[in-house]
Design an enzyme around this catalytic site. Structure first.
Site, PDB file in Angstrom:
ATOM      1  CB  SER A 100      68.827  58.425  29.105  1.00  0.00           C
ATOM      2  OG  SER A 100      68.162  59.161  29.224  1.00  0.00           O
ATOM      3  CG  ASP A 101      65.509  52.442  28.412  1.00  0.00           C
ATOM      4  OD1 ASP A 101      65.366  52.801  27.368  1.00  0.00           O
ATOM      5  OD2 ASP A 101      66.073  51.267  28.536  1.00  0.00           O
ATOM      6  CD1 TRP A 102      61.216  56.510  25.399  1.00  0.00           C
ATOM      7  CD2 TRP A 102      62.824  56.810  25.232  1.00  0.00           C
ATOM      8  NE1 TRP A 102      61.672  57.311  24.286  1.00  0.00           N
ATOM      9  CE2 TRP A 102      62.764  56.790  24.188  1.00  0.00           C
ATOM     10  CE3 TRP A 102      64.167  55.830  25.268  1.00  0.00           C
ATOM     11  CZ2 TRP A 102      63.662  57.195  22.940  1.00  0.00           C
ATOM     12  CZ3 TRP A 102      65.064  56.666  23.981  1.00  0.00           C
ATOM     13  CH2 TRP A 102      64.460  57.128  23.005  1.00  0.00           C
ATOM     14  N   GLY A 103      63.619  58.059  30.639  1.00  0.00           N
ATOM     15  CA  GLY A 103      63.437  57.749  31.518  1.00  0.00           C
ATOM     16  C   GLY A 103      64.325  57.605  32.732  1.00  0.00           C
TER      17      GLY A 103
END
Length: 825
Positions: free
Chosen positions: A302-305
């Site tokens: 995932s991208d961060w968050g």
């Protein structure tokens, strides 16, 4: 008056005559009233993402065979809790961290930004930005840059580089992160992705092509949350990129196919929704397109968050949750994780099969073993932890044993390389009466707040007024160990000629004052004006103008100086209202050149390097000429109201300007030189005797059906340096499809390029190989790539609108294509 009732499953957008827009989300019903029914246009047919389950299990590519077996053996030794650790990020010394399992000799994984440099590290090089590298149109530079970056990541102990970028592709001129990517074209971006990934991984570091997929704006990329800042309390969801099937394949998926074919270890999914479903839990995108159609064998992080669920994301194909927390951008590890303990519970209650978790880890560990990262890999540089602004030590919930030397200098001789790369990527847009190269001027005036030293430190995290701009902001930026300013480099170079250098760097005063006060009584031989345009992650550009009254600065200087040369350091597209000014004799676009900024531009100004950069996008005559605008606001408060409909379909950048026959200022692929070139003797020959409309159905390999990558035509031309100066030509091949191709097919599409260095009067044969994919369109009926029947036009020239030679080819087909021309969507 009309009352429009709706009950829709796929979502609609209804545009009224006054410009009012109703975005109707999937699976909704209701009504609205309108008085002029004849002015209602209903667009849609997409905007809903079907489920594709289960997530495909990795089988191991031919290249990864031995590593795949080792990964499976490793997974067999893990406890369930250890398995949860292997797929769940933890706050620690790197921007992303997977904790060690000492009993198995696994030392953990360090993930670091970004696509230009190691962001949170000292004694590292800051390379040219993606848009700068693409402007070189040089395959060797693209690989060399990727390899050198990989060397530095590895030496700092980073297993995984969060690089390179194909999303955004450049749908909109205003996107805040276009500069991190390469070009507003899938072919050029695809080549850049493939070569950068090979460079990274040849250096022993895992590449992470991102952001998958449809990540074309920053505005509302993350959901609006309630004041308690938990991701479970969403006021409005993130923007939904609504993309039809053909456009998805031919534009946005295209460069990721190159990335997967190059053997990319990981792919990062993006923040926004795709056709109504969050990208990191979009099973159609991850399971269907990436792992299924493209045969991706690595892991999806995932991208961060960007993770918004646990079991749903895992079933949809997400393999690693980063950075592990739940709050905005995953910034709250104290709130727990969607993975972690929730994953172990989901396995124990049979919500998730443990075999799915095993596959997640096999995908993570296979490239780890393939690249030999289990053998003599450097430890994480302890200084990275001290510089880590995202997860400082106070946020760590786990222990990290940091050993080895701190503040390692990993720059080697990369400064020389960066200087050359940036110089060869600089684009000469105008050169009236051969104003360039400079001919030992004795008096030089330097203007603009982009010329001098940066006054606010080495880290590009915010815009700043005074100092040259060599990188954008956000996770793609870098910490400069040094930065050569244009003024410093010009002053040093001018000493050779015993020249006078005067400078004025206050844009406000320059744009409102009589600049002759700088040089009275005698005017300078040349006036160099340095402009800049800031762009950053998280914010889209509000204007295409230069920053800090840049155009007014040029007007003020050119009013009195008849040899005004403009140099821009910009994230990408700019309005250039002074392009036709008679006293503006030359214009150079240098984008974000990295740490050797001043030296690289001096090399071009004085002719030590003949400029050979070419535009990776189109510069329009007016900003209003661009289509595909950013969705900047919604007037309603519904949870799903943020929608971006990609109604332009395949018509972005030059494809749009060509389709609508719009005059442009500087076209895609354009760039001048200090010499001249010519193209002659075009020839095209088939490489196979019979070319079927559809590719042979071969077993899927990384990159998709390998038959799509087979070369079926060879095109050759002779390129000649017809001028007096040695330099590099950039011949480009564009394909025009037959009329039997479906409606909406662009008039021309880039399908080949090369960069050839030639001495004066030297000629060289250049060959372009056309693959089956290059001559196919995505047929939404048969769900396959098809070559349309009829005559293709092969165009070779020096830009998308400077076509020198053409020829035609008609593939011999053994059967008519299925589904040709039936539907665009």
């Amino acid at each position: 008056m009309i009352r429009v009732a709706y009950l829709v499953s796929h979502g609609l957008v209804i545009t009224l005559a006054q410009g009012q827009v109703f975005n109707i989300p999937p699976r909704s019903e209701g009504a609205f009233t309108y008085v002029q029914p004849e002015n209602i246009t209903i667009l849609g047919g997409y905007g809903h993402s079907p489920a594709v389950l289960p997530s495909p299990t990795a089988t191991g590519s031919d290249a990864w065979g031995a590593a795949f077996a080792r990964a499976k053996a490793f997974v067999a030794k893990l406890t369930l809790e250890e398995k949860a650790d292997m797929v769940t990020g933890q706050f620690g010394p790197c921007v992303g961290n997977i904790v060690a399992i000492p009993r198995l000799g696994f030392h953990g994984l360090c993930l670091q930004d970004g696509p230009m440099t190691i962001r949170q590290a000292d004694y590292v090089s800051v390379f040219s930005a993606g848009v700068t590298a693409a402007s070189s149109w040089d395959r060797h530079i693209l690989y060399e840059r990727g390899f050198a970056m990989g060397q530095e990541f590895r030496a700092k102990g980073a297993h995984i580089a969060l690089s390179p970028v194909a999303g955004p592709l450049g749908r909109s001129a205003y996107s805040g992160r276009n500069w991190e990517g390469f070009a507003a074209d899938p072919y050029l971006t695809g080549v850049a992705m493939e070569l950068t990934i090979k460079g990274h991984q040849d250096a022993g570091v895992q590449a992470t092509p991102k952001h998958f997929i449809g990540n074309e704006q920053e505005t509302q990329r993350y959901p609006s949350l309630s004041p308690n800042l938990t991701a479970t309390d969403v006021v409005q969801e993130a923007i939904s990129s609504n993309i039809d099937d053909r456009t998805m394949h031919e534009l946005y998926l295209w460069p990721f196919a190159n990335a997967v074919r190059a053997g990319a270890a990981s792919v990062m999914c993006s923040y926004q929704r795709v056709n109504g479903s969050y990208a990191c839990q979009n099973s159609k995108a991850i399971n269907g397109l990436l792992k299924g159609e493209l045969g991706f064998q690595g892991y999806v992080m995932s991208d961060w968050g960007a993770t918004h669920s646990g079991a749903s994301s895992i079933q949809s194909g997400l393999d690693m949750d980063m950075p592990g927390g739940i709050g905005p951008y995953g910034s709250r590890p104290d709130l727990g994780s969607f993975f972690g303990g929730n994953l172990t519970q989901a396995v124990r209650n049979s919500t998730i099969q443990e075999s799915r978790v095993d596959d997640m880890i096999v995908r993570i560990m296979t490239p780890y073993y393939w690249l030999g990262q289990d053998r003599d890999f450097p430890t994480v540089d302890p200084s990275s932890a001290d510089l880590n602004m995202f997860s400082p030590r106070s946020t760590w919930l786990r222990e990290f044993n940091l050993t080895g030397p701190s503040s390692r200098d990993v720059r080697a001789n990369h400064g020389k390389l960066i200087r050359r790369h940036a110089a060869e990527a600089t684009i000469l847009l105008k050169n009236k009466k051969n104003a360039l190269p400079l001919k030992a001027p004795k008096s030089i005036a330097v203007f603009g707040n982009d010329a001098g030293e940066v006054l606010t430190g080495p880290f590009n995290m915010v815009d700043y007024e005074f100092g040259t701009l060599a990188a954008g902001g956000g996770s793609g930026t870098g910490r400069f160990s040094y930065l050569i300013s244009p003024l410093a480099a010009i002053t040093a170079r001018a000493k050779r000629d015993n020249a006078l250098v005067q400078h004025w760097q206050d844009n406000t005063l320059i744009s409102t004052s009589n600049v002759t006060t700088l040089w009275n009584p005698n005017p300078p031989d040349v006036c160099l004006v340095f402009l800049k345009t800031w762009a950053t992650e998280g914010i889209d550009r509000e204007t295409l103008g230069f920053g800090y009254n840049g155009s007014k600065v040029v007007e003020s200087v050119a009013r009195f100086c008849n040899n005004t040369i403009v140099i821009s350091h910009s994230s990408g597209i700019n309005d250039i209202p002074f392009a036709s000014h008679p006293n503006v004799t030359a214009i150079l676009a240098a984008h974000y050149p990295g740490q050797e900024s001043g030296n690289s531009i001096v090399d071009v100004l004085y002719g030590d390097v003949n400029p050979s950069g070419r535009l990776p996008y189109t510069i329009a005559r007016n900003g209003s000429d661009y289509n595909a605008p950013i969705t900047t606001a919604v007037l309603t408060s519904g949870k799903d109201d943020w929608q971006s409909w990609f109604t332009e379909k395949l018509e972005i950048d030059y494809r749009y300007f060509d389709a609508k026959n719009i005059s442009v200022l500087y076209e895609f692929g354009f760039g001048l030189s200090y010499t001249t070139f010519n193209i002659s003797n075009i020839k095209a020959a088939p490489l196979v005797q019979c070319i079927s409309p559809a590719a042979k159905a071969l077993p899927i390999q990384p990159g998709g059906n390998p038959a799509l990558w087979e070369e079926i035509y060879s095109v050759t031309v002779d390129v000649t340096n017809s001028g007096p100066v040695a330099g590099a030509a950039v011949p480009q091949l564009y394909v025009t499809f037959p009329d039997t191709a479906p409606a909406g097919t662009p008039p021309k599409q880039l399908r080949g390029f090369d960069k050839v260095f030639l001495a004066p009067r030297e000629s060289r044969a250049v060959r372009f190989a056309l693959m089956r994919r290059d001559m196919s369109y995505w047929d939404v009926v048969s769900q396959q790539w098809l070559i349309p029947h009829g005559e293709f036009v092969i165009n070779v020239g020096f830009s998308s609108r400077d076509i020198i030679k053409t020829t035609t080819i008609t593939p011999t087909q053994d059967s008519p294509a299925v589904g040709i021309g039936r539907y665009m969507e």
